[in-house]
Design a protein around this motif. Structure first.
Motif, PDB file in Angstrom:
ATOM      1  N   ASN A  77       0.642  -1.178  -0.356  1.00  0.00           N
ATOM      2  CA  ASN A  77       0.080   0.219  -0.023  1.00  0.00           C
ATOM      3  C   ASN A  77       0.658   1.401   0.201  1.00  0.00           C
ATOM      4  O   ASN A  77       2.167   1.421   0.526  1.00  0.00           O
ATOM      5  CB  ASN A  77      -1.153   0.177   1.327  1.00  0.00           C
ATOM      6  N   ASN A 170      -3.656   0.991  -2.726  1.00  0.00           N
ATOM      7  CA  ASN A 170      -3.183   0.204  -3.183  1.00  0.00           C
ATOM      8  C   ASN A 170      -1.359   0.441  -4.205  1.00  0.00           C
ATOM      9  O   ASN A 170      -2.195   0.979  -5.229  1.00  0.00           O
ATOM     10  CB  ASN A 170      -3.618  -1.270  -4.069  1.00  0.00           C
ATOM     11  N   PRO A 363      -1.788  -4.034   4.092  1.00  0.00           N
ATOM     12  CA  PRO A 363      -2.860  -3.471   3.746  1.00  0.00           C
ATOM     13  C   PRO A 363      -3.660  -4.213   3.928  1.00  0.00           C
ATOM     14  O   PRO A 363      -5.407  -3.689   3.220  1.00  0.00           O
ATOM     15  CB  PRO A 363      -2.709  -4.034   2.122  1.00  0.00           C
ATOM     16  N   THR A 455      -9.225   0.419   2.937  1.00  0.00           N
ATOM     17  CA  THR A 455      -8.093   0.379   3.125  1.00  0.00           C
ATOM     18  C   THR A 455      -7.435   0.881   4.069  1.00  0.00           C
ATOM     19  O   THR A 455      -6.532   1.832   4.669  1.00  0.00           O
ATOM     20  CB  THR A 455      -7.197   1.268   1.804  1.00  0.00           C
TER      21      THR A 455
END
Length: 465
Positions: A77, A170, A363, A455
């Motif tokens: 990430n 990401n 992540p 996220t």
């Protein structure tokens, strides 16, 4: 409470004195970060080749990423807030995050900013490697790529201060979606893959719909949504020569159009627990809808691949001439696949859910809805459609008597069908289409399938209204 007379005497005599009263309202803004992708877990050689070929073609360079490079990007990430602050510094933005994400920036600046906010050294190194290859001449409009929620009016530079939302992006998705946001075009000179004996596949063109939903979004429930672009791919299947009636007949490329509607999702609930472990116990609910997919063989309208792309239907597809032998034998092809219907439902991230909530450095796990192996049925029905009575139109002009012509046309049609359906079967592969899956995965899309990542999440501090 009872009032006392001080300066109120200037108002004159008041009897009785009114009581003084005050009221206040406090609220708490809970936020979550969400991203949408095809959610590729394993990185194959086919996927790496598609990443290099397709994204490299859009960028106009020979992209050379290794399996380890792609794996590093997909498994890590970027800290969203630190990325925005680093990008603001690189492009000279001193206003708000909303002003920053309304700009157009160079891809090199975007990648260097992402590298500085990466959660591990390997993904930072890969982003730096790509930045050195692409340069800043490739312009990326940020408008529509990010949804900022309550961040929009905040001044840049405060992402590392408490109680800012610490959410991730990401690394691979950021790179892939940034490339698609630019004006890159496909160079038709490069074959994408060999899929069956004597045949090749080329991407002739790619078009996308308007960015009406961001790819990465941060904010409260009910106001935070993400989506992929509607996407259209024009594939050309090169068939070469096919044996017909004992002779080799040259067959033009078979045009296959893949039409993919947008997948989308919205954060519908953020449930903050009354525990000391909010980072562990918070649950985020996301409602997701996958995309309707269709495929066609034939001639599409002239404007079908413009940006933003216009809608088309089966009625828009005409016959495509694939054989013209001295104007004596002509063959036209047209086929329409049965569409892959989308699916809809809720995905929960957190304790007891299908996925987990991520944070910078971790992540989290994704959750998916739909079926990731629906390319096979889609293109299998395309083969069935072209094999139907009106799929191939064979005409033999003035070479034989009617009965002989009828028999010859039937023989030509049968042999051509065998030569065409074999490459189509090669495109499908076994139960799913490895080539098409890899091409779309390189763009962050999977047919009939949506994968979501929560996220980050923050249970907001009280705010006095």
């Amino acid at each position: 409470k009872p009032a006392r007379q001080y300066l109120m005497r200037v108002l004159g005599p008041v009897n009785p004195l009114p009581d003084l009263a005050a009221s206040a309202t406090a609220t708490r803004i809970d936020e979550a970060g969400v991203g949408i992708t095809s959610g590729i877990v394993t990185v194959s050689n086919g996927l790496v080749n598609s990443v290099n070929d397709l994204l490299g073609a859009l960028l106009g360079i020979k992209l050379r990423l290794s399996t380890a490079d792609v794996e590093a990007l997909m498994a890590s990430n970027i800290d969203a807030g630190l990325f925005f602050d680093a990008l603001a510094q690189r492009v000279g933005e001193s206003g708000t995050y909303g002003a920053l994400t309304s700009r157009t920036v160079g891809l090199r600046d975007l990648l260097y900013a992402a590298a500085s906010a990466a959660d591990n050294a390997s993904s930072a190194a890969t982003l730096t490697l790509i930045a050195g290859q692409v340069g800043n001449g490739y312009a990326v409009p940020l408008n529509g790529l990010f949804g900022l929620g309550v961040w929009k009016k905040m001044p840049v530079g405060g992402a590392d201060e408490k109680p800012a939302l610490r959410a991730g992006i990401n690394a691979y998705q950021l790179f892939a979606f940034a490339v698609q946001a630019g004006n890159g075009t496909i160079d038709l000179s490069d074959a994408v893959s060999v899929v069956a004996g004597g045949s090749t596949v080329k991407i002739a063109a790619m078009a996308s719909g308007p960015m009406d939903r961001p790819r990465f979004s941060f904010g409260p429930a009910g106001e935070t949504s993400v989506g992929t672009s509607a996407l259209r791919l024009q594939l050309l299947i090169g068939l070469g020569n096919i044996a017909v009636l004992g002779n080799a007949v040259s067959v033009d490329s078979l045009p296959v159009l893949i039409d993919i509607a947008a997948a989308q999702a919205q954060v519908t609930a953020i449930d903050c627990p009354d525990t000391a472990e909010q980072a562990r116990d918070t649950r985020v609910t996301v409602h997701a809808d996958t995309a309707l997919v269709n495929a066609y063989i034939g001639t599409a309208p002239a404007n079908a691949m413009t940006r933003p792309m216009p809608p088309i239907t089966a009625a828009s597809i005409g016959q495509a001439r694939i054989v013209n032998l001295l104007s004596l034998i002509t063959v036209d092809a047209r086929a329409v696949a049965q569409p892959v219907m989308g699916k809809s439902g809720n995905l929960v991230f957190g304790p007891g859910g299908q996925g987990s909530v991520g944070r910078p450095g971790a992540p989290g796990s994704a959750a998916s809805i739909g079926n990731g192996s629906q390319a096979g049925p889609l293109l299998t029905s395309l083969s069935s459609s072209i094999a139907a009575g009106n799929g191939l139109q064979v005409k033999i002009l003035g070479l034989c008597l009617p009965l002989v012509c009828d028999a010859t046309e039937a023989a030509v049609r049968t042999q051509l069908l065998n030569g065409i359906t074999a490459p189509l079967a090669g495109l499908v592969g076994g139960t799913a289409d490895p080539l098409l899956d890899n091409l779309l995965a390189a763009l962050g899309i999977q047919l009939g399938h949506a994968t979501l990542w929560a996220t980050g999440a923050r249970c907001g501090v009280p705010v006095l209204v």
